[in-house]
Design a protein around this motif. Structure first.
Motif, PDB file in Angstrom:
ATOM      1  N   ARG A 331       0.829  -1.204   0.000  1.00 44.75           N
ATOM      2  CA  ARG A 331       0.000   0.000   0.000  1.00 44.75           C
ATOM      3  C   ARG A 331       0.864   1.255   0.000  1.00 44.75           C
ATOM      4  N   LEU A 332       1.955   1.241   0.764  1.00 44.23           N
ATOM      5  CA  LEU A 332       2.854   2.399   0.792  1.00 44.23           C
ATOM      6  C   LEU A 332       3.537   2.630  -0.556  1.00 44.23           C
ATOM      7  N   ARG A 333       3.753   1.540  -1.288  1.00 46.23           N
ATOM      8  CA  ARG A 333       4.369   1.662  -2.616  1.00 46.23           C
ATOM      9  C   ARG A 333       3.343   1.901  -3.712  1.00 46.23           C
ATOM     10  N   GLY A 334       2.072   1.954  -3.339  1.00 47.35           N
ATOM     11  CA  GLY A 334       1.023   2.203  -4.314  1.00 47.35           C
ATOM     12  C   GLY A 334       0.703   1.015  -5.202  1.00 47.35           C
ATOM     13  N   ARG A 335       1.008  -0.192  -4.722  1.00 49.40           N
ATOM     14  CA  ARG A 335       0.758  -1.405  -5.510  1.00 49.40           C
ATOM     15  C   ARG A 335      -0.568  -2.035  -5.100  1.00 49.40           C
ATOM     16  N   GLU A 336      -1.268  -2.562  -6.096  1.00 51.06           N
ATOM     17  CA  GLU A 336      -2.540  -3.217  -5.818  1.00 51.06           C
ATOM     18  C   GLU A 336      -2.335  -4.635  -5.324  1.00 51.06           C
ATOM     19  N   ASP A 337      -1.351  -5.342  -5.886  1.00 45.49           N
ATOM     20  CA  ASP A 337      -1.087  -6.733  -5.511  1.00 45.49           C
ATOM     21  C   ASP A 337      -0.038  -6.816  -4.411  1.00 45.49           C
ATOM     22  N   ILE A 338      -0.207  -7.809  -3.548  1.00 43.80           N
ATOM     23  CA  ILE A 338       0.770  -8.087  -2.495  1.00 43.80           C
ATOM     24  C   ILE A 338       1.674  -9.208  -2.988  1.00 43.80           C
ATOM     25  N   ILE A 339       2.950  -8.921  -3.147  1.00 47.51           N
ATOM     26  CA  ILE A 339       3.891  -9.878  -3.715  1.00 47.51           C
ATOM     27  C   ILE A 339       4.852 -10.358  -2.636  1.00 47.51           C
ATOM     28  N   MET A 340       4.997 -11.688  -2.543  1.00 48.65           N
ATOM     29  CA  MET A 340       5.961 -12.290  -1.625  1.00 48.65           C
ATOM     30  C   MET A 340       6.714 -13.375  -2.385  1.00 48.65           C
ATOM     31  N   PHE A 341       8.016 -13.197  -2.517  1.00 48.87           N
ATOM     32  CA  PHE A 341       8.858 -14.159  -3.229  1.00 48.87           C
ATOM     33  C   PHE A 341       8.302 -14.468  -4.625  1.00 48.87           C
ATOM     34  N   ARG A 342       7.949 -13.393  -5.331  1.00 49.11           N
ATOM     35  CA  ARG A 342       7.455 -13.483  -6.715  1.00 49.11           C
ATOM     36  C   ARG A 342       6.142 -14.264  -6.831  1.00 49.11           C
ATOM     37  N   HIS A 343       5.379 -14.260  -5.748  1.00 51.39           N
ATOM     38  CA  HIS A 343       4.047 -14.856  -5.752  1.00 51.39           C
ATOM     39  C   HIS A 343       3.042 -13.818  -5.272  1.00 51.39           C
ATOM     40  N   ARG A 344       1.905 -13.763  -5.929  1.00 54.29           N
ATOM     41  CA  ARG A 344       0.848 -12.837  -5.534  1.00 54.29           C
ATOM     42  C   ARG A 344      -0.018 -13.490  -4.463  1.00 54.29           C
ATOM     43  N   ILE A 345      -0.227 -12.770  -3.371  1.00 59.13           N
ATOM     44  CA  ILE A 345      -1.024 -13.281  -2.256  1.00 59.13           C
ATOM     45  C   ILE A 345      -2.485 -12.922  -2.501  1.00 59.13           C
ATOM     46  N   SER A 346      -3.356 -13.915  -2.378  1.00 57.16           N
ATOM     47  CA  SER A 346      -4.777 -13.688  -2.623  1.00 57.16           C
ATOM     48  C   SER A 346      -5.377 -12.762  -1.568  1.00 57.16           C
ATOM     49  N   LYS A 347      -6.395 -12.022  -1.973  1.00 55.20           N
ATOM     50  CA  LYS A 347      -7.061 -11.121  -1.038  1.00 55.20           C
ATOM     51  C   LYS A 347      -7.737 -11.894   0.087  1.00 55.20           C
ATOM     52  N   ASP A 348      -8.153 -13.119  -0.207  1.00 56.54           N
ATOM     53  CA  ASP A 348      -8.775 -13.943   0.830  1.00 56.54           C
ATOM     54  C   ASP A 348      -7.803 -14.183   1.980  1.00 56.54           C
ATOM     55  N   ASN A 349      -6.535 -14.459   1.664  1.00 52.41           N
ATOM     56  CA  ASN A 349      -5.526 -14.658   2.706  1.00 52.41           C
ATOM     57  C   ASN A 349      -5.300 -13.380   3.507  1.00 52.41           C
TER      58      ASN A 349
END
Length: 448
Positions: A331-349
Protein backbone atom coordinates in the motif's frame (compact mmCIF):
# COMPACT_ATOMS: atom_id res chain seq x y z
CA UNK A 1 -8.87 -43.64 15.79
CA UNK A 2 -12.57 -44.00 16.35
CA UNK A 3 -14.91 -43.35 13.47
CA UNK A 4 -16.23 -39.81 13.72
CA UNK A 5 -19.26 -38.56 11.86
CA UNK A 6 -17.68 -35.42 10.48
CA UNK A 7 -20.60 -34.95 8.16
CA UNK A 8 -22.71 -33.90 11.13
CA UNK A 9 -22.62 -30.19 11.93
CA UNK A 10 -22.27 -31.12 15.58
CA UNK A 11 -18.96 -32.87 14.93
CA UNK A 12 -17.01 -30.56 12.65
CA UNK A 13 -13.20 -30.84 12.83
CA UNK A 14 -12.76 -27.69 14.99
CA UNK A 15 -15.32 -29.00 17.48
CA UNK A 16 -13.65 -32.41 17.61
CA UNK A 17 -10.26 -30.76 18.19
CA UNK A 18 -11.70 -28.56 20.92
CA UNK A 19 -13.39 -31.51 22.61
CA UNK A 20 -10.17 -33.51 22.38
CA UNK A 21 -8.20 -30.80 24.15
CA UNK A 22 -10.94 -30.42 26.76
CA UNK A 23 -10.84 -34.17 27.38
CA UNK A 24 -7.06 -34.08 27.83
CA UNK A 25 -7.40 -31.18 30.26
CA UNK A 26 -10.12 -32.99 32.22
CA UNK A 27 -8.06 -36.18 32.52
CA UNK A 28 -4.94 -34.22 33.45
CA UNK A 29 -6.82 -32.22 36.09
CA UNK A 30 -8.20 -35.40 37.65
CA UNK A 31 -4.76 -37.01 37.83
CA UNK A 32 -3.11 -33.89 39.26
CA UNK A 33 -5.79 -33.69 41.97
CA UNK A 34 -4.72 -37.10 43.28
CA UNK A 35 -2.55 -37.07 46.45
CA UNK A 36 0.12 -39.06 44.59
CA UNK A 37 0.75 -36.07 42.30
CA UNK A 38 1.66 -33.57 45.01
CA UNK A 39 4.51 -33.34 47.50
CA UNK A 40 2.36 -31.18 49.79
CA UNK A 41 -0.69 -33.44 50.16
CA UNK A 42 -3.23 -32.48 47.52
CA UNK A 43 -3.36 -29.79 44.84
CA UNK A 44 -6.35 -27.46 44.88
CA UNK A 45 -8.75 -28.15 41.99
CA UNK A 46 -8.32 -24.74 40.36
CA UNK A 47 -4.53 -25.08 40.52
CA UNK A 48 -4.70 -28.57 39.03
CA UNK A 49 -6.98 -27.26 36.26
CA UNK A 50 -4.58 -24.38 35.60
CA UNK A 51 -1.53 -26.67 35.37
CA UNK A 52 -3.34 -29.22 33.18
CA UNK A 53 -4.54 -26.49 30.81
CA UNK A 54 -1.10 -24.89 30.69
CA UNK A 55 0.51 -28.25 29.86
CA UNK A 56 -2.10 -29.34 27.29
CA UNK A 57 -2.02 -25.93 25.60
CA UNK A 58 1.82 -26.03 25.78
CA UNK A 59 1.95 -22.68 27.55
CA UNK A 60 4.22 -23.15 30.56
CA UNK A 61 2.63 -20.71 32.98
CA UNK A 62 2.60 -22.35 36.43
CA UNK A 63 0.84 -21.47 39.67
CA UNK A 64 2.86 -24.10 41.53
CA UNK A 65 6.53 -24.98 41.08
CA UNK A 66 6.89 -28.11 38.98
CA UNK A 67 10.18 -29.18 40.51
CA UNK A 68 9.27 -28.87 44.20
CA UNK A 69 5.49 -29.21 44.51
CA UNK A 70 4.88 -32.08 42.08
CA UNK A 71 5.99 -35.66 42.60
CA UNK A 72 7.57 -37.69 39.80
CA UNK A 73 4.08 -38.99 38.99
CA UNK A 74 2.71 -35.45 38.72
CA UNK A 75 5.63 -34.38 36.55
CA UNK A 76 5.07 -37.31 34.20
CA UNK A 77 1.38 -36.38 33.95
CA UNK A 78 2.47 -32.92 32.76
CA UNK A 79 4.99 -34.46 30.36
CA UNK A 80 2.32 -36.62 28.73
CA UNK A 81 -0.06 -33.66 28.51
CA UNK A 82 2.37 -31.32 26.76
CA UNK A 83 3.57 -34.10 24.46
CA UNK A 84 0.00 -34.76 23.37
CA UNK A 85 -0.80 -31.06 23.38
CA UNK A 86 2.27 -30.09 21.37
CA UNK A 87 2.03 -32.68 18.63
CA UNK A 88 -1.76 -32.65 18.84
CA UNK A 89 -3.97 -35.39 20.21
CA UNK A 90 -5.07 -36.22 16.65
CA UNK A 91 -1.47 -36.85 15.63
CA UNK A 92 -0.89 -39.02 18.69
CA UNK A 93 -4.11 -40.94 18.02
CA UNK A 94 -2.87 -41.50 14.47
CA UNK A 95 0.35 -42.92 15.89
CA UNK A 96 -1.66 -45.47 17.88
CA UNK A 97 -3.66 -46.32 14.76
CA UNK A 98 -0.50 -46.81 12.70
CA UNK A 99 1.08 -48.96 15.40
CA UNK A 100 -2.04 -51.15 15.47
CA UNK A 101 -1.81 -51.33 11.66
CA UNK A 102 -5.38 -50.09 11.20
CA UNK A 103 -6.69 -48.21 8.19
CA UNK A 104 -7.22 -44.44 8.50
CA UNK A 105 -10.62 -43.52 7.07
CA UNK A 106 -11.54 -40.50 4.95
CA UNK A 107 -13.30 -38.87 7.90
CA UNK A 108 -10.17 -39.24 10.00
CA UNK A 109 -8.03 -37.79 7.20
CA UNK A 110 -10.29 -34.73 7.21
CA UNK A 111 -9.63 -34.32 10.92
CA UNK A 112 -5.88 -34.75 10.38
CA UNK A 113 -6.02 -32.13 7.64
CA UNK A 114 -7.63 -29.66 10.03
CA UNK A 115 -5.30 -30.45 12.93
CA UNK A 116 -2.21 -29.88 10.75
CA UNK A 117 -3.69 -26.71 9.22
CA UNK A 118 -3.39 -28.12 5.70
CA UNK A 119 -5.33 -27.06 2.60
CA UNK A 120 -5.49 -30.57 1.16
CA UNK A 121 -5.75 -34.18 2.32
CA UNK A 122 -3.19 -35.26 -0.26
CA UNK A 123 -0.24 -36.92 1.46
CA UNK A 124 -1.60 -36.09 4.94
CA UNK A 125 -0.91 -39.56 6.41
CA UNK A 126 2.64 -39.52 5.03
CA UNK A 127 3.10 -36.08 6.58
CA UNK A 128 1.89 -37.37 9.95
CA UNK A 129 4.33 -40.30 9.75
CA UNK A 130 7.17 -37.90 9.07
CA UNK A 131 6.04 -35.52 11.82
CA UNK A 132 6.18 -38.34 14.34
CA UNK A 133 9.58 -39.53 13.10
CA UNK A 134 11.13 -36.05 13.08
CA UNK A 135 9.72 -35.27 16.52
CA UNK A 136 11.04 -38.51 17.99
CA UNK A 137 14.53 -38.02 16.53
CA UNK A 138 14.78 -34.36 17.58
CA UNK A 139 13.47 -34.92 21.11
CA UNK A 140 15.68 -37.99 21.60
CA UNK A 141 18.75 -36.11 20.38
CA UNK A 142 17.96 -33.20 22.67
CA UNK A 143 17.42 -35.53 25.62
CA UNK A 144 20.78 -37.27 25.11
CA UNK A 145 22.70 -33.99 24.79
CA UNK A 146 20.99 -32.34 27.76
CA UNK A 147 21.43 -35.47 29.90
CA UNK A 148 25.15 -35.50 29.08
CA UNK A 149 25.40 -31.88 30.25
CA UNK A 150 23.30 -32.38 33.38
CA UNK A 151 25.47 -35.34 34.40
CA UNK A 152 28.07 -32.77 35.45
CA UNK A 153 25.65 -31.36 38.04
CA UNK A 154 23.63 -34.36 39.24
CA UNK A 155 23.55 -38.19 39.45
CA UNK A 156 23.20 -40.20 36.21
CA UNK A 157 19.57 -41.29 36.73
CA UNK A 158 18.42 -37.79 37.58
CA UNK A 159 20.37 -36.33 34.65
CA UNK A 160 18.68 -38.72 32.20
CA UNK A 161 15.25 -37.91 33.61
CA UNK A 162 15.94 -34.17 33.46
CA UNK A 163 17.26 -34.51 29.91
CA UNK A 164 14.14 -36.31 28.69
CA UNK A 165 11.71 -34.00 30.51
CA UNK A 166 13.32 -30.75 29.38
CA UNK A 167 13.91 -31.88 25.79
CA UNK A 168 10.23 -32.77 25.36
CA UNK A 169 9.13 -29.63 27.21
CA UNK A 170 11.30 -27.25 25.19
CA UNK A 171 10.66 -28.86 21.78
CA UNK A 172 6.90 -28.74 22.35
CA UNK A 173 7.28 -25.11 23.43
CA UNK A 174 5.77 -26.03 26.80
CA UNK A 175 8.36 -24.23 28.92
CA UNK A 176 8.05 -26.32 32.10
CA UNK A 177 11.25 -27.02 34.02
CA UNK A 178 12.27 -28.97 37.13
CA UNK A 179 15.16 -26.82 38.34
CA UNK A 180 13.14 -25.44 41.24
CA UNK A 181 14.18 -28.65 43.00
CA UNK A 182 17.84 -27.62 42.68
CA UNK A 183 18.08 -23.85 42.36
CA UNK A 184 14.89 -22.76 44.13
CA UNK A 185 11.19 -22.47 43.10
CA UNK A 186 10.50 -20.84 39.71
CA UNK A 187 14.25 -20.41 39.06
CA UNK A 188 14.07 -21.69 35.47
CA UNK A 189 17.35 -21.89 33.53
CA UNK A 190 18.84 -18.74 35.05
CA UNK A 191 21.85 -20.66 36.40
CA UNK A 192 22.70 -21.72 32.83
CA UNK A 193 22.65 -18.21 31.34
CA UNK A 194 26.27 -18.56 30.13
CA UNK A 195 26.26 -22.29 29.45
CA UNK A 196 26.72 -22.76 25.67
CA UNK A 197 25.43 -26.35 25.58
CA UNK A 198 22.14 -25.66 27.40
CA UNK A 199 21.60 -22.39 25.50
CA UNK A 200 22.31 -23.72 22.01
CA UNK A 201 20.28 -26.92 22.48
CA UNK A 202 17.37 -24.96 23.95
CA UNK A 203 17.39 -22.46 21.07
CA UNK A 204 17.50 -25.24 18.47
CA UNK A 205 14.65 -27.15 20.12
CA UNK A 206 12.47 -24.04 20.37
CA UNK A 207 13.24 -23.05 16.79
CA UNK A 208 12.55 -26.52 15.35
CA UNK A 209 9.35 -26.86 17.35
CA UNK A 210 8.25 -23.37 16.30
CA UNK A 211 8.80 -23.43 12.52
CA UNK A 212 6.19 -26.14 12.03
CA UNK A 213 6.38 -29.70 10.77
CA UNK A 214 5.40 -28.69 7.23
CA UNK A 215 8.47 -26.47 6.94
CA UNK A 216 10.66 -29.09 8.58
CA UNK A 217 9.61 -31.71 6.02
CA UNK A 218 10.10 -29.22 3.19
CA UNK A 219 13.64 -28.37 4.31
CA UNK A 220 14.58 -32.06 4.60
CA UNK A 221 13.28 -32.62 1.03
CA UNK A 222 15.26 -29.66 -0.30
CA UNK A 223 18.10 -31.87 -1.58
CA UNK A 224 15.68 -33.79 -3.78
CA UNK A 225 13.38 -30.99 -4.91
CA UNK A 226 15.93 -28.15 -4.97
CA UNK A 227 13.27 -25.66 -3.98
CA UNK A 228 11.17 -24.59 -1.02
CA UNK A 229 7.47 -23.85 -0.99
CA UNK A 230 6.29 -20.27 -0.58
CA UNK A 231 5.04 -21.12 2.92
CA UNK A 232 8.48 -22.37 3.99
CA UNK A 233 10.25 -19.35 2.51
CA UNK A 234 7.95 -16.96 4.37
CA UNK A 235 8.24 -18.85 7.67
CA UNK A 236 12.03 -19.18 7.58
CA UNK A 237 12.67 -15.63 6.40
CA UNK A 238 10.26 -14.00 8.85
CA UNK A 239 11.58 -16.17 11.70
CA UNK A 240 15.16 -15.15 10.93
CA UNK A 241 14.22 -11.46 10.80
CA UNK A 242 12.23 -11.56 14.04
CA UNK A 243 14.90 -13.52 15.91
CA UNK A 244 17.80 -11.44 14.60
CA UNK A 245 16.07 -8.10 15.11
CA UNK A 246 14.71 -9.17 18.50
CA UNK A 247 18.17 -10.26 19.69
CA UNK A 248 19.79 -6.99 18.55
CA UNK A 249 17.13 -4.85 20.23
CA UNK A 250 17.24 -6.94 23.42
CA UNK A 251 21.04 -6.66 23.48
CA UNK A 252 20.89 -2.90 23.05
CA UNK A 253 18.22 -2.37 25.70
CA UNK A 254 19.75 -4.65 28.34
CA UNK A 255 23.48 -4.23 27.63
CA UNK A 256 24.02 -1.98 30.64
CA UNK A 257 21.26 -3.55 32.71
CA UNK A 258 20.60 -7.30 33.16
CA UNK A 259 23.32 -8.30 30.68
CA UNK A 260 26.00 -6.18 32.37
CA UNK A 261 27.41 -8.90 34.70
CA UNK A 262 27.76 -11.44 31.85
CA UNK A 263 30.74 -12.10 29.61
CA UNK A 264 30.55 -11.20 25.91
CA UNK A 265 29.50 -14.70 24.86
CA UNK A 266 26.89 -14.90 27.61
CA UNK A 267 25.40 -11.57 26.56
CA UNK A 268 24.99 -12.77 22.97
CA UNK A 269 23.52 -16.14 23.98
CA UNK A 270 21.12 -14.56 26.45
CA UNK A 271 19.96 -12.03 23.84
CA UNK A 272 19.25 -14.70 21.24
CA UNK A 273 17.52 -17.08 23.66
CA UNK A 274 15.29 -14.27 24.97
CA UNK A 275 14.47 -13.35 21.34
CA UNK A 276 13.59 -16.95 20.43
CA UNK A 277 11.66 -17.98 23.56
CA UNK A 278 8.70 -15.57 23.02
CA UNK A 279 7.84 -17.71 19.96
CA UNK A 280 6.20 -19.93 22.63
CA UNK A 281 9.33 -21.49 24.13
CA UNK A 282 8.67 -20.46 27.72
CA UNK A 283 12.22 -21.07 29.00
CA UNK A 284 14.35 -18.12 30.05
CA UNK A 285 17.88 -17.62 31.35
CA UNK A 286 17.26 -14.01 32.46
CA UNK A 287 15.01 -13.01 35.36
CA UNK A 288 12.11 -11.50 33.39
CA UNK A 289 10.80 -9.13 36.12
CA UNK A 290 14.21 -7.41 36.22
CA UNK A 291 14.10 -6.36 32.55
CA UNK A 292 13.42 -2.79 31.47
CA UNK A 293 9.82 -1.83 30.62
CA UNK A 294 10.85 -1.27 27.00
CA UNK A 295 12.24 -4.82 26.88
CA UNK A 296 9.02 -6.16 28.38
CA UNK A 297 7.10 -4.49 25.58
CA UNK A 298 9.45 -5.98 22.99
CA UNK A 299 8.71 -9.46 24.39
CA UNK A 300 4.97 -8.70 24.33
CA UNK A 301 5.16 -7.94 20.60
CA UNK A 302 7.13 -11.13 19.88
CA UNK A 303 4.76 -13.25 21.98
CA UNK A 304 1.73 -11.85 20.18
CA UNK A 305 3.23 -12.77 16.79
CA UNK A 306 4.16 -16.26 17.98
CA UNK A 307 5.32 -19.23 15.93
CA UNK A 308 4.45 -20.79 12.56
CA UNK A 309 1.19 -22.55 11.59
CA UNK A 310 1.21 -26.30 12.15
CA UNK A 311 3.82 -25.99 14.90
CA UNK A 312 3.78 -26.47 18.65
CA UNK A 313 3.63 -22.69 19.20
CA UNK A 314 0.85 -20.11 19.49
CA UNK A 315 0.24 -16.45 18.71
CA UNK A 316 -1.33 -15.00 15.57
CA UNK A 317 1.42 -16.87 13.64
CA UNK A 318 4.37 -15.40 11.78
CA UNK A 319 2.75 -15.99 8.38
CA UNK A 320 -0.15 -13.76 9.46
CA UNK A 321 2.33 -11.08 10.52
CA UNK A 322 4.26 -11.44 7.26
CA UNK A 323 1.12 -11.01 5.14
CA UNK A 324 0.07 -7.91 7.09
CA UNK A 325 3.55 -6.39 6.82
CA UNK A 326 3.62 -7.12 3.08
CA UNK A 327 0.15 -5.57 2.66
CA UNK A 328 1.30 -2.38 4.38
CA UNK A 329 4.44 -2.27 2.22
CA UNK A 330 2.41 -2.79 -0.97
CA UNK A 331 0.00 0.00 0.00
CA UNK A 332 2.85 2.40 0.79
CA UNK A 333 4.37 1.66 -2.62
CA UNK A 334 1.02 2.20 -4.31
CA UNK A 335 0.76 -1.40 -5.51
CA UNK A 336 -2.54 -3.22 -5.82
CA UNK A 337 -1.09 -6.73 -5.51
CA UNK A 338 0.77 -8.09 -2.49
CA UNK A 339 3.89 -9.88 -3.72
CA UNK A 340 5.96 -12.29 -1.62
CA UNK A 341 8.86 -14.16 -3.23
CA UNK A 342 7.46 -13.48 -6.71
CA UNK A 343 4.05 -14.86 -5.75
CA UNK A 344 0.85 -12.84 -5.53
CA UNK A 345 -1.02 -13.28 -2.26
CA UNK A 346 -4.78 -13.69 -2.62
CA UNK A 347 -7.06 -11.12 -1.04
CA UNK A 348 -8.77 -13.94 0.83
CA UNK A 349 -5.53 -14.66 2.71
CA UNK A 350 -5.18 -10.97 3.50
CA UNK A 351 -8.75 -10.80 4.87
CA UNK A 352 -8.13 -13.90 6.99
CA UNK A 353 -4.90 -12.40 8.36
CA UNK A 354 -6.66 -9.14 9.24
CA UNK A 355 -9.57 -10.97 10.86
CA UNK A 356 -7.26 -13.27 12.83
CA UNK A 357 -5.21 -10.34 14.11
CA UNK A 358 -8.16 -8.15 15.08
CA UNK A 359 -10.00 -10.95 16.89
CA UNK A 360 -6.80 -11.90 18.74
CA UNK A 361 -6.16 -8.27 19.65
CA UNK A 362 -9.73 -7.84 20.92
CA UNK A 363 -9.39 -10.98 23.05
CA UNK A 364 -6.13 -9.76 24.60
CA UNK A 365 -7.54 -6.27 25.23
CA UNK A 366 -10.69 -7.60 26.94
CA UNK A 367 -8.67 -10.09 29.03
CA UNK A 368 -6.22 -7.36 30.05
CA UNK A 369 -9.05 -5.08 31.14
CA UNK A 370 -10.61 -7.83 33.25
CA UNK A 371 -7.27 -8.86 34.80
CA UNK A 372 -6.57 -5.20 35.62
CA UNK A 373 -9.72 -5.29 37.76
CA UNK A 374 -9.09 -8.64 39.47
CA UNK A 375 -5.31 -8.44 40.02
CA UNK A 376 -3.17 -6.08 42.07
CA UNK A 377 -0.42 -5.48 39.54
CA UNK A 378 0.80 -2.82 37.13
CA UNK A 379 -0.85 -2.53 33.72
CA UNK A 380 2.29 -3.72 31.91
CA UNK A 381 2.51 -6.80 34.16
CA UNK A 382 -1.14 -7.68 33.46
CA UNK A 383 -0.76 -7.09 29.71
CA UNK A 384 2.38 -9.25 29.69
CA UNK A 385 0.51 -12.07 31.44
CA UNK A 386 -2.45 -11.88 29.05
CA UNK A 387 -0.32 -11.92 25.91
CA UNK A 388 1.85 -14.72 27.28
CA UNK A 389 -1.24 -16.84 27.98
CA UNK A 390 -2.81 -16.14 24.57
CA UNK A 391 0.46 -16.71 22.70
CA UNK A 392 1.08 -19.85 24.81
CA UNK A 393 4.53 -18.40 25.52
CA UNK A 394 4.69 -19.23 29.21
CA UNK A 395 7.00 -16.44 30.36
CA UNK A 396 5.80 -14.23 33.18
CA UNK A 397 6.78 -11.14 35.14
CA UNK A 398 5.93 -13.01 38.33
CA UNK A 399 2.16 -12.55 38.35
CA UNK A 400 1.15 -16.18 37.68
CA UNK A 401 1.73 -17.63 41.19
CA UNK A 402 -0.10 -14.63 42.71
CA UNK A 403 -3.23 -14.75 40.52
CA UNK A 404 -6.61 -14.59 42.24
CA UNK A 405 -9.20 -17.30 41.66
CA UNK A 406 -10.93 -15.21 38.96
CA UNK A 407 -7.56 -14.31 37.46
CA UNK A 408 -6.62 -17.98 37.16
CA UNK A 409 -9.90 -18.74 35.37
CA UNK A 410 -9.34 -15.85 32.94
CA UNK A 411 -5.82 -17.04 32.15
CA UNK A 412 -7.08 -20.63 31.73
CA UNK A 413 -9.59 -19.41 29.14
CA UNK A 414 -6.89 -17.36 27.40
CA UNK A 415 -4.55 -20.35 27.18
CA UNK A 416 -7.27 -22.59 25.78
CA UNK A 417 -8.48 -20.06 23.21
CA UNK A 418 -4.90 -19.20 22.31
CA UNK A 419 -4.22 -22.84 21.48
CA UNK A 420 -7.57 -23.70 19.88
CA UNK A 421 -8.67 -20.35 18.46
CA UNK A 422 -6.33 -20.07 15.47
CA UNK A 423 -7.22 -23.59 14.31
CA UNK A 424 -10.93 -22.91 14.61
CA UNK A 425 -10.66 -19.52 12.90
CA UNK A 426 -8.58 -20.93 10.06
CA UNK A 427 -11.33 -23.47 9.38
CA UNK A 428 -14.23 -21.04 9.85
CA UNK A 429 -12.69 -18.39 7.59
CA UNK A 430 -12.12 -20.68 4.62
CA UNK A 431 -13.82 -19.21 1.54
CA UNK A 432 -17.10 -20.75 0.48
CA UNK A 433 -17.35 -22.05 -3.04
CA UNK A 434 -20.83 -20.67 -3.61
CA UNK A 435 -20.91 -17.64 -5.91
CA UNK A 436 -22.77 -14.49 -4.89
CA UNK A 437 -25.75 -13.76 -7.14
CA UNK A 438 -25.40 -10.00 -6.83
CA UNK A 439 -23.07 -7.30 -5.51
CA UNK A 440 -23.80 -4.02 -3.79
CA UNK A 441 -22.59 -0.75 -5.34
CA UNK A 442 -19.14 0.34 -4.24
CA UNK A 443 -18.94 3.12 -1.65
CA UNK A 444 -16.11 5.35 -0.51
CA UNK A 445 -15.13 6.05 3.09
CA UNK A 446 -12.48 8.59 4.04
CA UNK A 447 -9.55 6.96 5.86
CA UNK A 448 -6.69 8.76 7.57
Amino acid sequence: MANLNLGSPKLTPPKILSLGFLLLIAVGTTLLCLPVSSTTGRIHFIDALFMATSATCVTGLAVIDTGTQLTTFGQIVLLVLFQFGGLGFVTMATLITLVLNKRISLKERLLLQESMNQNSMQGIVLLIRRVLLYSLVIQLSGAVLLAARFMLDMPLGKAVYYGIFHSISIFNNAGFDLFGDIHGPFSGLTRYVEDPIVNIISMLLIFLGGIGFIVMADVIDFRKRRRLTLHSKVVLTTSAVLIGLGAVIFFGLELNHTLKPLHAGGKVMASFLQAITPRSGGVTTIDIPLLRESTHFLLILLMFIGAAPGSTGGGIKITTFAILASAVYARLRGREDIIMFRHRISKDNVYRAITMTLLSLMLVVIATMLLSVTERASFLTVLFEAVSAFGTSGITMGLTPELTMIGKMLVIILMFVGRIGPLTLAYALKPKKSKELYRYPEGNITIG
